[in-house]
Every structure is written in C-alpha cells, then in structure tokens.
Design a protein around this motif. Sequence first.
Motif, short mmCIF file in Angstrom:
data_model
loop_
_atom_site.label_atom_id
_atom_site.label_comp_id
_atom_site.label_asym_id
_atom_site.label_seq_id
_atom_site.Cartn_x
_atom_site.Cartn_y
_atom_site.Cartn_z
N LYS A 155 -14.06 2.49 15.81
CA LYS A 155 -15.07 2.92 16.78
C LYS A 155 -16.06 1.79 17.05
N ALA A 156 -16.49 1.11 15.98
CA ALA A 156 -17.45 0.02 16.14
C ALA A 156 -16.85 -1.12 16.94
N MET A 157 -15.56 -1.39 16.77
CA MET A 157 -14.90 -2.44 17.54
C MET A 157 -14.93 -2.11 19.03
N ALA A 158 -14.69 -0.84 19.37
CA ALA A 158 -14.77 -0.43 20.77
C ALA A 158 -16.19 -0.58 21.30
N GLN A 159 -17.18 -0.24 20.50
CA GLN A 159 -18.58 -0.29 20.95
C GLN A 159 -19.05 -1.73 21.20
N ARG A 208 -24.51 3.15 25.73
CA ARG A 208 -24.76 4.56 25.42
C ARG A 208 -23.42 5.27 25.41
N ASP A 209 -23.03 5.76 24.27
CA ASP A 209 -21.69 6.31 24.09
C ASP A 209 -21.53 7.65 24.81
N PRO A 217 -23.00 12.44 22.24
CA PRO A 217 -23.11 11.86 23.58
C PRO A 217 -24.51 11.27 23.81
N GLY A 218 -24.52 10.11 24.46
CA GLY A 218 -25.78 9.46 24.78
C GLY A 218 -26.34 8.59 23.67
#
Length: 231
Positions: A155-159, A208-209, A217-218
């Motif tokens: 998840k952190a890699m995507a962010q 902002r996810d 969300p957000g």
Amino acid sequence: MEPTARDEAPQFVLPLVVRLEKTDPPARNDALVTAARAVLTILADPRSLGEQEGGAEGEWAQVMGDWQDARIRKVVRRARGAEWRKASTLPGITVTGEHAEVRVFPPVPLDGWPKELAKLQVSGTELEDPEAPPSPDPAGPVLWMNPDVGMSAGKAMAQVGHGAQLAWWELSETERKAWREAGFPLSVGTPGPARWRELTASGLPVVRDAGFTEIAPGSCTVVADHPALRR
C-alpha cells in the motif's frame, strides 16, 4: 469524497510488481523509493508520450492518457521465481534500487488484468527495514509519509507512487527533463507530527487516498516535496 468527472471516466489501474524472493527480500524503504521511481520512469518513457518526432505517438500513450484522465489507481503485487520471470516477459519496465526490483506495466482496465499478473498476490508485502533508513536529503526530492497512518509495504509503495506522480504533474518540462536525466533521485521519509502538519499546509502536492483498501477515504498519506515546488 464526492464523485468527480474522474470517477465517471473509464477506470484503469497501473500495475506494479515487486520481486519478493523468500530468502532475500528488499528493505522496505528501498522498495518504496524504487516503486516511486518506477512510476516516474513509465510517465517519462517515450512509449507513454503523445506526438513524437515524425508525428507518431508512443504505443502506450493512449492508455496512459486514459488512466491519467480517471483516478490514478495503482496496485502493487508480489512475485518470486517463475512468477517474476513470467511477469518480466510482459511489456513494461523494470527499475532497480539498492536491492529492490519493481516492474511497472502500462495501465490495464480494472477487470482486464493479464493472467500472468492477475494471479499474483497483493497481500504478503510486509517488508521491514533491518536498520533505520538514511535521513532524507533535504536538498532533493522527498516523499514524506504520514506518521500517523500505518500501511502495508505494498500500500505504501502505491502511495509514494501517487506522490511522485503529483510532483511530476506540477513540474515544468524543463524541470521534468532535469529530474529524468539525473535518474529520478528521491528519498522517502517519515517526519514527526509537527513537521507533518507543516508539510500538509505548505502548498506542496498532497496524496489523499480514495479509501479502497486499508485506510479511510480522504486520508492524507504522502506529501510530495520537490525543490522546484517549494515556494
């Protein structure tokens, strides 16, 4: 998170695959940095760009444009051994870090993953840093992670990939060229709470996810800090 025109457009996802061998996994920070650089690499690749010399556009330009017109979704999966070798035969770009290897592929429809990628696992990317990562270089680009939001490594890699992309969008062509020619140097760091509040109020791009997985969300997850964007 109110619906926008981006939500009405056909939705695509940018696949990233991290090589995760059982006996020799990369450090978490190395994987994050490499994933962010992989996103920048495909954004800057001639195959992703519009009209080139001679009037032709890159072979990935249409799908890259469609993806960027919608939500910039990214999904990180893991592969090892034969899975990695099969994934590496598909069109894409492999980016290497200190030890990490991440392969990024042109965007695919949400329900149209190639079978070689669809069967790869999303879970299980629980990477660790054997020792504390070096402090980010304040003179260079830094992707700052929210100290109060826990995420899996995938998840952190995507962010951080989102953060790198937001920075790319904000740069001029000259600034993009300089970053590309330097090899996309960047670092990833986690500031203290007070510094994080300063960063989110600084005017720098903030991720902002959408809240599809893991976090609400957000949630603000990453601030993209680049020397050319500091005002």
